[in-house]
Design an enzyme around this catalytic site. Structure first.
Site, short mmCIF file in Angstrom:
data_model
loop_
_atom_site.label_atom_id
_atom_site.label_comp_id
_atom_site.label_asym_id
_atom_site.label_seq_id
_atom_site.Cartn_x
_atom_site.Cartn_y
_atom_site.Cartn_z
N GLU A 128 0.82 -1.21 0.00
CA GLU A 128 0.00 0.00 0.00
C GLU A 128 0.86 1.26 0.00
OE1 GLU A 128 -2.86 -0.18 3.18
OE2 GLU A 128 -3.62 -2.11 2.51
N CYS A 129 1.92 1.24 -0.77
CA CYS A 129 2.90 2.33 -0.78
C CYS A 129 2.84 3.05 -2.12
CB CYS A 129 4.29 1.69 -0.57
SG CYS A 129 5.67 2.83 -0.66
N GLY A 130 3.30 4.29 -2.13
CA GLY A 130 3.40 5.01 -3.40
C GLY A 130 4.35 4.31 -4.37
N PHE A 131 5.26 3.50 -3.84
CA PHE A 131 6.21 2.76 -4.68
C PHE A 131 5.70 1.36 -5.05
CE2 PHE A 131 9.14 5.66 -2.32
CZ PHE A 131 9.64 6.35 -3.42
N THR A 132 4.48 1.01 -4.62
CA THR A 132 3.94 -0.33 -4.87
C THR A 132 3.99 -0.72 -6.36
OG1 THR A 132 2.64 -0.37 -2.85
CG2 THR A 132 1.86 -1.78 -4.62
#
Length: 189
Positions: A42-46
């Site tokens: 659930e990360c911006g880098f996912t």
């Protein structure tokens, strides 16, 4: 067995738990080029899961493996169970590389593997091509005021590149360009 503080250690001296909780010796990966990465769903880098799968597809046949260790230490962005994380990655990104049990990469409960990785390749700053947003800097400052000088993992999707001899040859922060990672992988194959 070697301690994580032994300077002569290689990645093959460590073991991890797979998502079912079974012990996997990293000696099973002997002779391969490895990319060890702490991930989160659930990360911006996912979207980097897709980049990682593309790297795996491109280089796996030449002896390349990815060791994916989900971690919930950065913004609580890997909240699921090991099975939920695996299902999400398989369905959303077609992930086929090895995913291990969720674990900590910093602090008193960090994996011994990460104690060794961080000692072998410390934090050298973020890629100058990617300026950190003020929000990220504020988050880092709040989480750890010493982050600029500490070797701790800063965020999700930090990558360590391991050569065929089991030695750490590079550390890539989450903002690092994937094509450069691919070029470094290819050079080791």
């Amino acid at each position: 067995s070697l301690k994580s503080t032994d300077k002569m250690a290689t990645i093959y001296d460590f073991a991890l738990l797979d998502k079912q909780g079974n012990t996997v010796s990293l000696a099973d990966y002997q002779g391969k080029v490895l990319l060890v990465v702490n991930t989160a769903t659930e990360c911006g880098f996912t979207p980097q899961y897709e980049d990682l799968q593309n790297l795996y597809t491109r280089f796996h046949g030449q002896g390349f493996e990815i060791i994916d260790i989900p971690c919930n230490q950065f913004g609580g962005q890997a909240p699921g169970t090991d099975e939920e994380i695996h299902e999400f990655c398989a369905l959303r990104f077609g992930v086929k590389y090895d995913q291990f049990k969720k674990a900590e990469v910093n602090g008193k409960n960090e994996l011994p593997l990460y104690t060794w990785l961080k000692r072998e390749k410390g934090f050298e700053g973020f890629d100058s091509a990617h300026k950190l947003t003020p929000i990220l800097v504020q988050m880092f400052d709040k989480a750890d005021p010493t982050w600029r000088t500490s070797n701790d993992i800063k965020w999700n999707f930090t990558k360590f590149l391991i050569n065929r001899a089991g030695e750490v040859v590079a550390r890539f922060e989450p903002t690092h360009d994937t094509e450069d990672v691919a070029a470094r992988v290819q050079a080791l194959l």
